[in-house]
Scaffold this motif. Structure first.
Motif, mmCIF file in Angstrom:
data_model
loop_
_atom_site.group_PDB
_atom_site.id
_atom_site.type_symbol
_atom_site.label_atom_id
_atom_site.label_comp_id
_atom_site.label_asym_id
_atom_site.label_seq_id
_atom_site.Cartn_x
_atom_site.Cartn_y
_atom_site.Cartn_z
ATOM 1 N N VAL A 14 0.838 -1.208 0.000
ATOM 2 C CA VAL A 14 0.000 0.000 0.000
ATOM 3 C C VAL A 14 0.871 1.257 0.000
ATOM 4 N N GLU A 66 -2.989 6.083 6.370
ATOM 5 C CA GLU A 66 -4.432 5.925 6.502
ATOM 6 C C GLU A 66 -4.791 4.437 6.615
ATOM 7 N N ALA A 67 -4.116 3.622 5.794
ATOM 8 C CA ALA A 67 -4.365 2.183 5.824
ATOM 9 C C ALA A 67 -3.924 1.597 7.159
ATOM 10 N N LEU A 96 -6.370 1.912 9.852
ATOM 11 C CA LEU A 96 -7.502 0.979 9.783
ATOM 12 C C LEU A 96 -7.153 -0.377 10.379
ATOM 13 N N HIS A 97 -5.873 -0.594 10.677
ATOM 14 C CA HIS A 97 -5.471 -1.898 11.206
ATOM 15 C C HIS A 97 -5.530 -1.961 12.717
ATOM 16 N N VAL A 98 -5.730 -0.827 13.382
ATOM 17 C CA VAL A 98 -5.755 -0.857 14.842
ATOM 18 C C VAL A 98 -7.172 -0.619 15.355
ATOM 19 N N PRO A 99 -7.508 -1.266 16.466
ATOM 20 C CA PRO A 99 -8.880 -1.141 16.990
ATOM 21 C C PRO A 99 -9.093 0.166 17.737
ATOM 22 N N LEU A 100 -8.773 1.273 17.131
ATOM 23 C CA LEU A 100 -8.942 2.587 17.747
ATOM 24 C C LEU A 100 -9.596 3.494 16.731
ATOM 25 N N THR A 101 -10.237 4.552 17.234
ATOM 26 C CA THR A 101 -10.686 5.583 16.320
ATOM 27 C C THR A 101 -9.501 6.494 16.078
ATOM 28 N N GLU A 139 -6.207 -5.042 1.602
ATOM 29 C CA GLU A 139 -6.021 -3.797 2.332
ATOM 30 C C GLU A 139 -7.406 -3.245 2.635
ATOM 31 N N GLN A 140 -7.673 -3.059 3.942
ATOM 32 C CA GLN A 140 -9.008 -2.582 4.325
ATOM 33 C C GLN A 140 -9.388 -1.273 3.665
ATOM 34 N N LEU A 141 -8.343 -0.430 3.460
ATOM 35 C CA LEU A 141 -8.590 0.865 2.822
ATOM 36 C C LEU A 141 -9.262 0.674 1.460
ATOM 37 N N ARG A 182 -12.849 -0.546 1.763
ATOM 38 C CA ARG A 182 -13.716 0.590 2.102
ATOM 39 C C ARG A 182 -14.056 1.390 0.853
ATOM 40 N N GLU A 192 -10.263 -12.692 4.908
ATOM 41 C CA GLU A 192 -9.213 -11.929 5.583
ATOM 42 C C GLU A 192 -9.686 -10.497 5.901
ATOM 43 N N GLN A 229 -10.158 -9.056 9.653
ATOM 44 C CA GLN A 229 -9.524 -7.813 10.137
ATOM 45 C C GLN A 229 -10.567 -6.858 10.716
ATOM 46 N N ARG A 231 -10.632 -5.611 14.553
ATOM 47 C CA ARG A 231 -10.565 -4.189 14.846
ATOM 48 C C ARG A 231 -11.686 -3.769 15.784
ATOM 49 N N ARG A 244 -13.014 -5.598 18.186
ATOM 50 C CA ARG A 244 -13.162 -6.643 19.209
ATOM 51 C C ARG A 244 -13.741 -6.103 20.511
ATOM 52 N N PRO A 269 -14.491 2.165 15.175
ATOM 53 C CA PRO A 269 -14.756 1.468 16.440
ATOM 54 C C PRO A 269 -14.846 2.459 17.587
#
Lengths: 384, 217
Positions: A253, A264-265, A268-273, B87-89, B92, B133, B137, B141, B143, B216
């Protein structure tokens, strides 16, 4: 006479700086004495230090002019220096300036007074010889004094340079260290990749071929199906191994979208805003992008793992030749700046003269601040 | 069913042509770069396009960009994006127009021919095919999400498969239970997540994906 104007003015300014140095020294001592008293002196101390830094910078700029040097790029050589070292150097210079600053003026005034005294020496038997000898002495002393003025001026300038600017030896040591760290980090990285390939994808492909070899020889259709199924599974696992490996080397990416998209990507990988605010007018050099990306990703992972944060923010800006990344979170703070992950980021950044500052008071918030002196590449970010 | 394929590696392109032709698709054009893909999509108006995310000339996410551009010109044009990584981006961006008829799968999945062909058909029919996958993810994210925490383990399994875009029947077949049991699970999931019930399966899937995609916390 005009040639003398600058050195004389310089000596006078130096004397003034010397007086200022006395005042700052007294203030520094006073504030430092107050620090143990419930930290009363901490903030004033910081204030006085910033004044000291201001005076030092002023004197350094004058010294550069006096010695005919190119004015140095502001702070570039200081980038790597711990703040305590800079404080120590500036305080030492302050003490010296307090003595030598007025010294020049005192010397000149002293010489002039001495001449006046010699000239008016009460002489019992004035004689031609004595008058000539005294005149010669006055002229000689005066000539030495006149010659000493520029010399004094230059000496003071040199002293300021010596004390206030970390020398080339420091810089060379710094570069040697960061280069050695970069080379060994790169070698370690190559070894890791080699090992991962050897134990991962390579081994799996060997097993795929073996299993398919067996399937070729097998005559029982049920057994063939089973063996092919096994090979199919192994090939799938090899793909997963390779994907993980590639991601660790250079996240695709980052290649696709540059730093802004990759950060930005990563958010999106962490469970936080995560509030991502990136404003870069153009792409950076690829190695810098990579280092900054991994720093941001590591900081975000830390925030998600250890800080019990709900929200995080990433700010990325480039101004006056410095790239500045701030990753913050609203967690409980107390991050250990010597943790292995953080340490790794620091080493990676040092190759680019970058710095990492972790501000994480107990109770939070935590902020990772990365600064790298770098130019933007001419390639504009394509609109997405 | 008419399909356009975009893949720059000849080995994989030929494989895809062979695989889809053998599965009853008519491959109207197979291209190897972004600009030609855009031309093929406008010219053929295929029922579905199978696109590698990384294409020349930029060798970045050219395939995805062309797909998004084509869908801006023709909303709901079915596209299935293939990639060596997810890639989640990008997921989205593909989902953001809420039009459905999108897929985003790892190239690994082509190896499971039946499931892959099913995914292509689903996207062509206006459904979705999100890689497990991606869904995994999204779930990781979120959880600490409270409504999600109230789901039973079985309901979470159903939710994940549903978010991938599988039909009730396909989910039932995977989990070895009846369609009726799945329908009940799905009702429970929608209630617990506070999502409106709907008879349209695609709409339900989009609602679930939008829920998982939201920030989240």
């Amino acid at each position: 006479m005009r040639r003398m104007a600058a050195p004389v003015a310089g000596l006078l300014l130096n004397a003034a700086a010397g007086v200022a140095a006395w005042v700052l020294l007294v203030l520094l001592a006073g504030c430092a004495a107050l620090v143990p008293v419930r930290g009363l002196g901490v903030r004033p101390l910081a204030r006085v230090r910033s004044w000291t830094h201001g005076l030092a910078a002023f004197q350094l700029a004058r010294a550069d002019r006096a010695l005919g040097h190119e004015p140095a790029a502001p702070e570039s050589a200081h980038a790597q220096e711990p703040r305590e070292n800079a404080h120590a150097r500036e305080t030492a210079w302050l003490a010296l300036q307090a003595v030598t600053g007025p010294g020049g003026v005192v010397l000149i005034v002293g010489v002039l007074s001495a001449e006046a005294v010699i000239w008016h020496l009460p002489t019992a038997r004035p004689s031609i010889q004595l008058t000539v000898a005294l005149s010669l002495a006055v002229v000689a002393i005066g000539a030495v004094a006149v010659a000493a003025v520029p010399l004094l001026h230059r000496t003071q300038a040199r002293l300021a340079e010596l004390l206030l600017r970390p020398g080339d030896t420091d810089r060379v040591r710094q570069l040697t260290e960061s280069r050695a760290a970069a080379v060994s980090a790169q070698a370690a990285e190559l070894r890791r990749i080699e090992r991962d390939l050897h134990d991962g994808a390579q081994a799996r492909l060997v097993s795929v071929r073996m299993t398919l070899g067996l399937a070729r020889r097998a005559s029982d259709p049920a057994q063939v199906r089973e063996l092919v199924g096994e090979a199919w599974e192994s090939a799938g696992q090899a793909l997963i191994d390779l994907r993980d490996l590639v991601n660790g080397i250079h996240p695709p990416v980052l290649a696709d979208r540059g730093l802004a998209g990759a950060v930005e990507a990563a958010a999106l990988h962490v469970p936080l805003t995560v509030d991502v605010d990136v404003d870069l007018p153009a792409r950076l050099e690829a190695p810098v992008e990579s280092a900054v990306y991994f720093a941001a990703a590591e900081a975000l992972t830390n925030a998600a793992k250890h800080s019990r944060a709900q929200r995080a923010w990433v700010r990325l800006r480039h101004s006056e030749g410095v790239l500045r990344l701030v990753v913050g979170d609203d967690g409980r703070g107390g991050a250990d700046p010597r943790g292995t992950g953080i340490d790794g980021i620091g080493r990676r950044l040092s190759v680019f003269d970058g710095t990492l500052d972790v501000r994480s008071p107990a109770g939070g918030p935590t902020e990772f601040i990365v600064e790298i002196p770098c130019a933007l590449s001419s390639q504009k970010i394509s609109p997405s | 069913m008419r399909v356009v394929i975009a893949e720059d590696l000849a080995l994989l392109r030929d494989g895809l042509v062979r695989l889809l032709s053998a599965s009853g698709f008519e491959v109207v054009e197979a291209v190897d770069n972004g600009p030609m893909l855009l031309g093929a999509l406008t010219r053929h108006r295929p029922d579905v396009a199978v696109i590698d995310v990384r294409l020349p000339p930029t060798l970045t996410d050219e395939g995805l960009r062309v797909a998004l551009e084509a869908r801006r010109q023709r909303p709901g044009l079915p596209v299935l994006i293939l990639s060596q990584y997810v890639e989640q981006l990008y997921a989205r961006e593909l989902l953001s127009d809420q039009a459905g008829a999108v897929g985003y799968l790892l190239k690994d999945r082509i190896g499971d021919v039946d499931q892959f062909v099913d995914a292509v058909r689903r996207v062509a029919a206006g459904g979705t095919a999100m890689d497990s996958e991606v869904i995994g993810q999204l779930l990781t994210r979120r959880r600490s999400d409270e409504p999600l925490g109230r789901l039973t383990p079985r309901e979470r399994e159903v939710l994940a498969l549903m978010a991938e875009g599988l039909s009730n029947a396909a989910i039932a077949a995977r989990l070895l239970v009846t369609d009726k049991a799945i329908a009940k699970h799905i009702n429970n999931i929608l209630t617990k997540l506070g999502l409106p019930p709907s008879d349209d399966h695609n709409r339900r899937v989009m609602a679930v994906l939008a829920y998982l995609e939201a920030e989240p916390g």
